[in-house]
Scaffold this motif. Structure first.
Motif, PDB file in Angstrom:
ATOM      1  N   ASN A   1      -0.223   4.708   2.834  1.00 48.01           N
ATOM      2  CA  ASN A   1       0.701   3.716   2.915  1.00 48.01           C
ATOM      3  C   ASN A   1       2.079   4.553   3.519  1.00 48.01           C
ATOM      4  O   ASN A   1       2.227   6.019   3.323  1.00 48.01           O
ATOM      5  CB  ASN A   1       1.271   3.146   1.476  1.00 48.01           C
ATOM      6  CG  ASN A   1       0.161   2.293   1.099  1.00 48.01           C
ATOM      7  OD1 ASN A   1      -0.247   1.269   1.694  1.00 48.01           O
ATOM      8  ND2 ASN A   1      -0.242   2.577  -0.045  1.00 48.01           N
ATOM      9  N   THR A   2       2.855   3.941   4.111  1.00 48.57           N
ATOM     10  CA  THR A   2       4.073   4.449   4.902  1.00 48.57           C
ATOM     11  C   THR A   2       5.635   3.677   4.373  1.00 48.57           C
ATOM     12  O   THR A   2       5.506   2.592   4.389  1.00 48.57           O
ATOM     13  CB  THR A   2       4.223   4.457   6.352  1.00 48.57           C
ATOM     14  OG1 THR A   2       2.944   5.013   6.916  1.00 48.57           O
ATOM     15  CG2 THR A   2       5.280   5.027   7.023  1.00 48.57           C
ATOM     16  N   ILE A   3       6.053   4.548   3.692  1.00 46.70           N
ATOM     17  CA  ILE A   3       7.495   4.133   3.189  1.00 46.70           C
ATOM     18  C   ILE A   3       8.680   4.728   4.049  1.00 46.70           C
ATOM     19  O   ILE A   3       9.052   6.056   4.245  1.00 46.70           O
ATOM     20  CB  ILE A   3       7.680   4.490   1.667  1.00 46.70           C
ATOM     21  CG1 ILE A   3       6.396   4.421   0.677  1.00 46.70           C
ATOM     22  CG2 ILE A   3       9.146   4.010   1.442  1.00 46.70           C
ATOM     23  CD1 ILE A   3       6.348   2.723   0.922  1.00 46.70           C
ATOM     24  N   GLY A   4       9.316   3.702   5.073  1.00 48.17           N
ATOM     25  CA  GLY A   4      10.191   4.300   5.978  1.00 48.17           C
ATOM     26  C   GLY A   4       9.459   4.456   7.252  1.00 48.17           C
ATOM     27  O   GLY A   4       8.433   3.830   7.667  1.00 48.17           O
TER      28      GLY A   4
ATOM     29  N   ASN B   1      -5.596  -4.279   2.870  1.00 51.41           N
ATOM     30  CA  ASN B   1      -6.121  -2.780   3.623  1.00 51.41           C
ATOM     31  C   ASN B   1      -5.395  -2.520   4.881  1.00 51.41           C
ATOM     32  O   ASN B   1      -5.297  -1.422   5.605  1.00 51.41           O
ATOM     33  CB  ASN B   1      -7.449  -2.820   4.076  1.00 51.41           C
ATOM     34  CG  ASN B   1      -7.825  -3.797   4.976  1.00 51.41           C
ATOM     35  OD1 ASN B   1      -7.255  -4.521   5.495  1.00 51.41           O
ATOM     36  ND2 ASN B   1      -9.187  -4.088   5.381  1.00 51.41           N
ATOM     37  N   SER B   2      -4.104  -3.228   4.904  1.00 48.78           N
ATOM     38  CA  SER B   2      -3.298  -3.173   6.172  1.00 48.78           C
ATOM     39  C   SER B   2      -2.214  -4.031   6.071  1.00 48.78           C
ATOM     40  O   SER B   2      -2.394  -5.059   5.299  1.00 48.78           O
ATOM     41  CB  SER B   2      -3.814  -3.028   7.623  1.00 48.78           C
ATOM     42  OG  SER B   2      -4.402  -4.385   7.885  1.00 48.78           O
ATOM     43  N   GLY B   3      -1.211  -3.960   6.687  1.00 45.09           N
ATOM     44  CA  GLY B   3      -0.033  -4.644   6.595  1.00 45.09           C
ATOM     45  C   GLY B   3       1.479  -3.986   6.710  1.00 45.09           C
ATOM     46  O   GLY B   3       1.335  -2.908   6.719  1.00 45.09           O
TER      47      GLY B   3
ATOM     48  N   ASP C   1      -3.647  -0.467   0.530  1.00 40.65           N
ATOM     49  CA  ASP C   1      -3.967   0.890   1.506  1.00 40.65           C
ATOM     50  C   ASP C   1      -3.189   0.513   2.595  1.00 40.65           C
ATOM     51  O   ASP C   1      -3.361  -0.811   3.143  1.00 40.65           O
ATOM     52  CB  ASP C   1      -5.309   1.062   1.765  1.00 40.65           C
ATOM     53  CG  ASP C   1      -5.916   1.451   0.259  1.00 40.65           C
ATOM     54  OD1 ASP C   1      -5.203   2.292  -0.599  1.00 40.65           O
ATOM     55  OD2 ASP C   1      -7.251   1.098   0.315  1.00 40.65           O
ATOM     56  N   ASN C   2      -2.739   1.540   3.398  1.00 42.83           N
ATOM     57  CA  ASN C   2      -2.327   1.556   4.785  1.00 42.83           C
ATOM     58  C   ASN C   2      -1.162   0.312   4.993  1.00 42.83           C
ATOM     59  O   ASN C   2      -1.419  -0.518   6.074  1.00 42.83           O
ATOM     60  CB  ASN C   2      -3.425   1.044   5.709  1.00 42.83           C
ATOM     61  CG  ASN C   2      -4.536   2.257   5.518  1.00 42.83           C
ATOM     62  OD1 ASN C   2      -4.275   3.358   5.680  1.00 42.83           O
ATOM     63  ND2 ASN C   2      -5.640   1.850   5.194  1.00 42.83           N
TER      64      ASN C   2
ATOM     65  N   VAL D   1       1.350  -8.960   7.631  1.00 45.09           N
ATOM     66  CA  VAL D   1       2.726  -8.677   8.101  1.00 45.09           C
ATOM     67  C   VAL D   1       3.715  -9.693   7.697  1.00 45.09           C
ATOM     68  O   VAL D   1       3.649 -10.820   8.127  1.00 45.09           O
ATOM     69  CB  VAL D   1       2.686  -8.505   9.677  1.00 45.09           C
ATOM     70  CG1 VAL D   1       4.341  -8.239  10.326  1.00 45.09           C
ATOM     71  CG2 VAL D   1       1.634  -7.338  10.133  1.00 45.09           C
ATOM     72  N   ILE D   2       4.748  -9.336   6.888  1.00 43.34           N
ATOM     73  CA  ILE D   2       5.589 -10.186   6.457  1.00 43.34           C
ATOM     74  C   ILE D   2       7.027  -9.615   7.235  1.00 43.34           C
ATOM     75  O   ILE D   2       7.504  -8.683   6.695  1.00 43.34           O
ATOM     76  CB  ILE D   2       5.678 -10.375   4.979  1.00 43.34           C
ATOM     77  CG1 ILE D   2       4.376 -10.707   4.335  1.00 43.34           C
ATOM     78  CG2 ILE D   2       6.751 -11.329   4.835  1.00 43.34           C
ATOM     79  CD1 ILE D   2       4.473 -10.897   2.913  1.00 43.34           C
TER      80      ILE D   2
END
Length: 188
Positions: free
Chosen positions: A172-175, A114-116, A137-138, A78-79
């Motif tokens: 992935n989620t954009i927004g 695979n997350s973040g 991913d994710n 997480v950045i």
């Protein structure tokens, strides 16, 4: 780990390929502060989901002027630029790629991620993409101004895409569903 400098320097001495978050926190290098470059290197070598937060000195809007490509992100991380004490609803940390060289993306997340998330940045003037999900991913990309200035209104585009998802990048989620999760992506 907390990034506490605008300088684009990795100087934690003597750790080379063994730089982990623990060693970075115990030995901040010659300048006594942690750069974004050092934090990414250390997160890449530390297992599990890691978080990079910010506490840049000097006021409301700060720019990190990159002089070369940041390390590719290879681990879950997480950045979070919204963690900076001056954040008040819109990005206050700019990642400027004008001097980073050719073929450079702002953040590149490899297929091993695979997350973040990447949250709360102004990302502009890179010779390729603002953010490249190279099979990652994710990942959540939220609350960023990509290809603009701090106001979100002036063109400071990246040469290629604001966000590029390569083959294999899934989930992935954009927004997002809240106003604070919305990205401004323009001028790319």
């Amino acid at each position: 780990v907390v990034v506490d400098t605008r300088r684009d320097v990795a100087d934690a001495p003597g750790f080379g390929t063994t730089l982990t978050l623990a060693t970075l926190l115990s030995n901040r290098g010659a300048d006594g502060v942690i750069s974004l470059r050092e934090a990414i290197d250390a997160a890449n070598r530390t297992a599990g989901l890691n978080t990079i937060r910010f506490n840049l000195p000097g006021g409301a809007q700060q720019t990190i002027n990159l002089v070369s490509a940041l390390p590719s992100i290879t681990e879950a991380v997480v950045i979070d630029a919204t963690s900076d004490t001056d954040f008040a609803g819109s990005p206050v940390i700019e990642l400027n790629g004008a001097s980073a060289g050719s073929g450079v993306a702002g953040f590149r997340l490899a297929s091993t991620v695979n997350s973040g998330s990447i949250r709360g940045f102004v990302i502009n003037r890179f010779s390729t993409n603002g953010i490249l999900l190279d099979g990652a991913d994710n990942v959540v990309i939220a609350g960023n101004y990509i290809g603009t200035d701090f106001t979100g209104q002036l063109d400071r585009g990246n040469t290629e895409d604001g966000i590029q998802l390569q083959a294999g990048a899934t989930g992935n989620t954009i927004g997002g569903l809240t106003a604070s999760d919305r990205n401004i992506i323009s001028g790319n």
